[in-house]
Design an enzyme around this catalytic site. Structure first.
Site, short mmCIF file in Angstrom:
data_model
loop_
_atom_site.label_atom_id
_atom_site.label_comp_id
_atom_site.label_asym_id
_atom_site.label_seq_id
_atom_site.Cartn_x
_atom_site.Cartn_y
_atom_site.Cartn_z
CB THR A 27 -9.74 -4.96 -0.09
OG1 THR A 27 -10.18 -3.85 0.68
CG2 THR A 27 -10.21 -6.25 0.56
CD GLN A 100 -9.55 3.11 2.27
OE1 GLN A 100 -9.57 1.89 2.08
NE2 GLN A 100 -9.99 3.97 1.36
CG HIS A 174 -13.11 3.39 2.64
ND1 HIS A 174 -13.75 4.02 1.60
CD2 HIS A 174 -12.84 2.12 2.19
CE1 HIS A 174 -13.87 3.17 0.58
NE2 HIS A 174 -13.32 2.02 0.91
CG ASN A 177 -15.16 2.75 -3.23
OD1 ASN A 177 -15.37 3.67 -4.03
ND2 ASN A 177 -13.97 2.18 -3.11
CE1 TYR A 179 -17.76 -1.88 1.23
CE2 TYR A 179 -16.16 -0.35 0.32
CZ TYR A 179 -16.76 -1.60 0.34
OH TYR A 179 -16.34 -2.57 -0.54
NE ARG A 226 -10.26 6.26 -2.98
CZ ARG A 226 -9.88 5.20 -3.66
NH1 ARG A 226 -10.02 4.00 -3.15
NH2 ARG A 226 -9.35 5.33 -4.87
CG ASN A 234 -21.07 -2.19 -2.33
OD1 ASN A 234 -21.46 -3.28 -2.75
ND2 ASN A 234 -19.84 -2.00 -1.90
N GLY A 316 -3.85 1.89 -8.56
CA GLY A 316 -4.32 0.69 -7.86
C GLY A 316 -3.83 -0.59 -8.52
NE ARG A 317 -8.27 -1.70 -11.58
CZ ARG A 317 -9.38 -1.33 -12.20
NH1 ARG A 317 -10.24 -2.26 -12.60
NH2 ARG A 317 -9.63 -0.06 -12.43
C1 FNR Z 1 -9.94 -1.68 -4.69
N1 FNR Z 1 -10.29 -0.39 -4.34
C2 FNR Z 1 -10.38 -0.05 -3.01
N2 FNR Z 1 -10.74 1.21 -2.63
C3 FNR Z 1 -10.73 1.58 -1.34
O1 FNR Z 1 -11.02 2.73 -1.04
N3 FNR Z 1 -10.38 0.68 -0.36
C4 FNR Z 1 -10.04 -0.59 -0.65
O2 FNR Z 1 -9.71 -1.36 0.26
C5 FNR Z 1 -10.08 -0.99 -2.01
N4 FNR Z 1 -9.81 -2.27 -2.36
C6 FNR Z 1 -9.70 -2.62 -3.67
C7 FNR Z 1 -9.30 -3.91 -4.02
C8 FNR Z 1 -9.12 -4.26 -5.33
C9 FNR Z 1 -8.68 -5.63 -5.67
C10 FNR Z 1 -9.36 -3.30 -6.35
C11 FNR Z 1 -9.14 -3.65 -7.79
C12 FNR Z 1 -9.77 -2.04 -6.02
C13 FNR Z 1 -10.36 0.68 -5.36
C14 FNR Z 1 -8.96 1.21 -5.68
O3 FNR Z 1 -8.43 1.93 -4.58
C15 FNR Z 1 -8.94 2.13 -6.92
O4 FNR Z 1 -9.80 3.22 -6.70
C16 FNR Z 1 -9.36 1.41 -8.18
O5 FNR Z 1 -8.70 0.17 -8.29
C17 FNR Z 1 -9.11 2.25 -9.43
O6 FNR Z 1 -7.74 2.50 -9.62
P1 FNR Z 1 -6.87 1.66 -10.70
O7 FNR Z 1 -6.83 0.26 -10.23
O8 FNR Z 1 -7.59 1.76 -12.01
O9 FNR Z 1 -5.54 2.34 -10.71
C1 8K6 Z 2 -13.00 -2.91 -0.93
C2 8K6 Z 2 -13.70 -3.95 -1.61
C3 8K6 Z 2 -13.01 -5.25 -1.57
C4 8K6 Z 2 -13.30 -6.03 -2.75
C5 8K6 Z 2 -12.61 -5.47 -3.88
C6 8K6 Z 2 -12.87 -6.21 -5.10
C7 8K6 Z 2 -12.73 -5.31 -6.27
C8 8K6 Z 2 -12.65 -6.06 -7.54
C9 8K6 Z 2 -12.89 -5.19 -8.70
C10 8K6 Z 2 -14.33 -5.15 -9.06
C11 8K6 Z 2 -14.67 -3.84 -9.67
C12 8K6 Z 2 -16.10 -3.54 -9.60
C13 8K6 Z 2 -16.31 -2.09 -9.76
C14 8K6 Z 2 -17.60 -1.75 -10.33
C15 8K6 Z 2 -17.41 -0.65 -11.29
C16 8K6 Z 2 -18.68 -0.21 -11.89
C17 8K6 Z 2 -18.40 0.82 -12.93
C18 8K6 Z 2 -19.60 1.58 -13.31
#
Ligand code: FNR
Ligand code: 8K6
Length: 347
Positions: A27, A100, A174, A177, A179, A226, A234, A316-317
């Site tokens: 996202t 997605q 999706h 997470n 949702y 997924r 959440n 991802g990141r």
């Molecule tokens: C995510 N992730 C995520 N997952 C998902 O199913 N739909 C989404 O839109 C998003 N958006 C999203 C935004 C940002 C900024 C982050 C950091 C993560 C989770 C992502 O798909 C992935 O599972 C995690 O980031 C873990 O993988 P990496 O980043 O460790 O390779």
């Molecule tokens: C799809 C959501 C949009 C916002 C994404 C923001 C994600 C930023 C990363 C934050 C990670 C928080 C994950 C919490 C992990 C808990 C581990 C036990």
């Protein structure tokens, strides 16, 4: 050592991926105010077309699914046309892309859709506020009625059809997470006592109805899913959730989906009620293609594939920080380290 990432992978008779590195759904909150993808998004995805498969950022199926600012949609003609520009650019560069499909359920906020109710399985609110929008407190959701559920299933199927019309190679539902779909799968958020609650079969019913409606419309070969059997985002954990996924995953194994994808941020996270990591649990009860993810590097991901822990690796990141992630891994180039401030811009 990394060579196993660079061999093609046949998902099914329809789709073969050129390598095993997937771009995870991310996202970015960069769509325009009509939730249409912009030219910057076109360029961002096109730069990553050498991934075996790009999974789009989560894309809402209808207005009341929105929980964050400027997340794209797939329910208006302008959104479908906007995504078509993205998929054309990805295809032109030799890539493949799934959309997605997303409804945030109780994590939605009426601020984004002009007021009204927030739907979920039950009237169990998530605590807190929309990230970076502290005035927007999460509301107590309205439990979806049977008519609401019918309409939601129909809207997921329509969004899947819209995705194909927009040129996507398939969709990833999706269901992870915390949702909407996940809200039916966990006891924290599902307190229903009708045919959508209480038992593993009934708690799985909404997810399976969405899967079946979409696969009927666009084909199981073009449908991924997924899931987050371990609650971490959440959602509060409940050991009874294990039985729900013990039922759901074998049901999904029968459906010949393109793949199942772990929903997790760090796959070293251990869930006591799953007996280990989310991916190890899913591998033990699901027989089809499994996509692993969650704080892997190319090295650790390659080793996990070698050890048969999963079949494909989503990143991802590191993909946010490195548009040329695949080329760098293949050629031994130096990777830029991801930092959260990179979220401000699409590079
Ligand atoms: C995510 N992730 C995520 N997952 C998902 O199913 N739909 C989404 O839109 C998003 N958006 C999203 C935004 C940002 C900024 C982050 C950091 C993560 C989770 C992502 O798909 C992935 O599972 C995690 O980031 C873990 O993988 P990496 O980043 O460790 O390779
Ligand atoms: C799809 C959501 C949009 C916002 C994404 C923001 C994600 C930023 C990363 C934050 C990670 C928080 C994950 C919490 C992990 C808990 C581990 C036990």
């Amino acid at each position: 050592m990394l060579a196993n990432l660079f061999t093609p992978y046949k998902l099914n008779d329809t789709l073969t991926l050129s390598n095993k590195i997937l771009m995870a759904p991310l996202t970015r909150c960069m769509a325009d105010d009509d939730l249409v993808p912009t030219q910057k998004m076109v360029d961002y995805y096109a730069r990553r077309a050498d991934a075996g498969l790009i999974i789009s950022e989560a894309t809402i199926i209808r207005p009341d699914g929105q929980g964050y600012p400027n997340t794209p949609g797939l329910f208006t003609p302008a959104q479908i046309n906007g995504w078509h520009v993205v998929t054309d650019a990805v295809h032109k560069n030799g890539g493949k892309m799934f959309a997605q499909l997303w409804h945030t359920g109780r994590v939605a906020h009426p601020h984004f859709f002009g007021g009204g109710e927030v739907l979920s399985a039950s009237a169990q609110a998530v605590e807190g506020t929309v990230p970076r929008m502290r005035e927007l407190v999460y509301q107590t959701p309205k439990p979806a009625t049977l008519d609401d559920i019918k309409q939601l299933v129909a809207d997921y199927a329509q969004a899947a059809e819209n995705a194909i019309e927009a040129g996507f190679d398939g969709v990833e539902i999706h269901g992870a997470n915390g949702y909407l779909i996940d809200q039916f799968l966990h006891h924290d958020s599902n307190r229903r006592d009708d045919e959508y609650g209480q038992t593993p079969e009934k708690m799985s019913r909404f997810a399976l109805e969405v899967v079946d409606a979409i696969t009927t419309r666009i084909g199981a070969d073009r449908t991924g899913l997924r899931l987050s059997p371990g609650a971490y985002f959440n959602m509060a954990a409940d050991p009874r959730d294990r039985a729900v996924f013990d039922y759901l995953l074998p049901e999904l194994s029968k459906r010949n989906l393109a793949y199942l994808h772990v929903g997790i941020f760090d796959d070293s996270t251990q869930f006591d009620y799953l007996g280990g990591s989310a991916s190890a649990y899913m591998r033990s009860v699901y027989t089809g293609t499994l996509v692993g993810v969650g704080s892997y590097t190319a090295e650790t991901g390659s080793a996990a594939i070698e050890a048969n822990k999963f079949d494909l690796l989503a990143i991802g990141r590191p993909f946010i920080a490195n548009p040329d992630y695949v080329a760098k891994v293949r050629d031994g180039g130096e990777l830029v380290t991801y930092t959260d401030n990179m979220l401000a811009e699409l590079i």
